[in-house]
Design a protein around this motif. Structure first.
Motif, PDB file in Angstrom:
ATOM      1  N   TYR A 155      54.696  19.602 -17.380  1.00  0.00           N
ATOM      2  CA  TYR A 155      54.468  19.022 -18.713  1.00  0.00           C
ATOM      3  C   TYR A 155      53.104  19.527 -19.165  1.00  0.00           C
ATOM      4  O   TYR A 155      52.099  19.286 -18.493  1.00  0.00           O
ATOM      5  N   HIS A 156      53.063  20.223 -20.296  1.00  0.00           N
ATOM      6  CA  HIS A 156      51.885  21.008 -20.688  1.00  0.00           C
ATOM      7  C   HIS A 156      51.573  20.729 -22.160  1.00  0.00           C
ATOM      8  O   HIS A 156      52.437  20.895 -23.015  1.00  0.00           O
ATOM      9  N   THR A 157      50.364  20.266 -22.452  1.00  0.00           N
ATOM     10  CA  THR A 157      49.997  20.036 -23.854  1.00  0.00           C
ATOM     11  C   THR A 157      48.693  20.760 -24.189  1.00  0.00           C
ATOM     12  O   THR A 157      47.858  21.015 -23.315  1.00  0.00           O
ATOM     13  N   ILE A 158      48.544  21.050 -25.476  1.00  0.00           N
ATOM     14  CA  ILE A 158      47.290  21.608 -25.986  1.00  0.00           C
ATOM     15  C   ILE A 158      47.080  21.081 -27.403  1.00  0.00           C
ATOM     16  O   ILE A 158      48.044  20.850 -28.131  1.00  0.00           O
ATOM     17  N   GLY A 159      45.823  20.856 -27.785  1.00  0.00           N
ATOM     18  CA  GLY A 159      45.514  20.355 -29.124  1.00  0.00           C
ATOM     19  C   GLY A 159      45.345  21.492 -30.115  1.00  0.00           C
ATOM     20  O   GLY A 159      44.763  22.535 -29.789  1.00  0.00           O
ATOM     21  N   ARG A 203      53.946  20.887 -25.477  1.00  0.00           N
ATOM     22  CA  ARG A 203      53.700  20.228 -26.761  1.00  0.00           C
ATOM     23  C   ARG A 203      52.335  20.602 -27.319  1.00  0.00           C
ATOM     24  O   ARG A 203      51.340  20.566 -26.609  1.00  0.00           O
ATOM     25  N   GLU A 204      52.333  20.982 -28.588  1.00  0.00           N
ATOM     26  CA  GLU A 204      51.069  21.205 -29.307  1.00  0.00           C
ATOM     27  C   GLU A 204      50.793  19.947 -30.122  1.00  0.00           C
ATOM     28  O   GLU A 204      51.621  19.532 -30.936  1.00  0.00           O
ATOM     29  N   LEU A 205      49.639  19.336 -29.876  1.00  0.00           N
ATOM     30  CA  LEU A 205      49.330  18.023 -30.439  1.00  0.00           C
ATOM     31  C   LEU A 205      48.303  18.136 -31.559  1.00  0.00           C
ATOM     32  O   LEU A 205      47.433  19.004 -31.537  1.00  0.00           O
ATOM     33  N   GLU A 206      48.408  17.219 -32.509  1.00  0.00           N
ATOM     34  CA  GLU A 206      47.358  17.095 -33.523  1.00  0.00           C
ATOM     35  C   GLU A 206      46.112  16.579 -32.819  1.00  0.00           C
ATOM     36  O   GLU A 206      46.163  15.573 -32.117  1.00  0.00           O
ATOM     37  N   GLY A 207      44.996  17.272 -32.975  1.00  0.00           N
ATOM     38  CA  GLY A 207      43.759  16.771 -32.365  1.00  0.00           C
ATOM     39  C   GLY A 207      43.077  17.805 -31.505  1.00  0.00           C
ATOM     40  O   GLY A 207      43.501  18.957 -31.405  1.00  0.00           O
ATOM     41  N   GLY A 208      41.990  17.353 -30.858  1.00  0.00           N
ATOM     42  CA  GLY A 208      41.141  18.254 -30.094  1.00  0.00           C
ATOM     43  C   GLY A 208      41.128  17.952 -28.611  1.00  0.00           C
ATOM     44  O   GLY A 208      42.028  17.305 -28.078  1.00  0.00           O
TER      45      GLY A 208
END
Length: 241
Positions: A176-180, A217-222
């Motif tokens: 599970y991999h996310t980035i802002g 997932r690419e997330l809104e935010g930093g």
């Protein structure tokens, strides 16, 4: 060992492979009982997962609604920022030994001290930033012990992507991999300007074509807990619903 339920405890483990002691945190949920076996969530940068992510509260809320299975939370905190660079960074001098400590010694200690399910699929590794990179490192090194790994905004470079390319058993992993989206230009905890978005997209482009379970997932935010904290409920359900 203190087995009080509903509390975060701290202890120390002697590591033979690293030749030193490490502080370990652990949380036993309310109604913890030896009558049951538990899944294991292992967090790196654990003090931040407890303080800013409030992971134990999120777990408890889901558990009370019976939306996830029983679990204990065990964590490796970092003493200071410099330490993370030496131990959690894939380019750190103690990184490989630290990976071995988790893959061999820490899991042995957990299974010896708590009633755990002891199956690969009942374990989830989690980390953010360099600790997220570390979670992926451990999964890459020990895919049959730790196939499930979560990385929020991990540090990624070309050498780290090569580690994935050199792992023949990627199909065993469930990542599970996310980035802002605001992580294309930000200041790190070390005070350096960085772009995490571009290399994380590069890692995603590779993993998307590989035969593994993979959520990106690419997330809104930093690069902050305000971005990562809302993901925790999703992650807990993703692996332990």
């Amino acid at each position: 060992m203190d087995m009080t339920a509903g509390k975060i405890h701290t202890t120390e483990i002697e590591s033979e492979v690293c030749g030193e002691k490490f502080e370990i945190q652990y949380y036993l949920p309310k109604n913890f009982s030896d009558l049951y076996k538990y899944n294991v969530i292992i967090t790196f940068d654990s003090q931040d997962f407890f303080k800013y992510g409030q992971i134990e509260r999120q777990y408890q809320k889901l558990r009370e609604k019976e939306e996830m299975d029983r679990a204990i939370i065990v964590g490796v905190p970092y003493p200071d920022v410099e330490w993370r660079n030496h131990y959690f960074s894939p380019n750190g001098e103690h990184h490989e030994n630290m990976v071995t400590f988790v893959g061999r010694e820490l899991i042995k200690w957990i299974d010896a001290n708590f009633k755990t399910l002891r199956m690969a699929d009942s374990r989830v590794l989690m980390g953010e930033s360099l600790a997220g990179t570390f979670a992926f490192s451990v999964a890459l090194q020990y895919p049959t012990t730790f196939p499930n790994a979560v990385a929020f905004s991990p540090f990624v470079d070309d050498d780290f992507i090569e580690r994935f390319k050199n792992q023949p058993n990627l199909m065993q992993l469930n990542l599970y991999h996310t980035i802002g989206l605001e992580e294309d230009d930000f200041k790190t905890i070390m005070g350096e300007q960085a772009d995490f978005l571009t290399p994380n997209r590069k890692l995603n482009a590779f993993l998307d074509l590989e035969p593994l379970e993979y959520e990106y997932r690419e997330l809104e935010g930093g690069h902050i807990w305000k971005t990562w904290k809302p993901e925790l409920e999703r992650v807990l359900k993703h692996y332990l619903a």
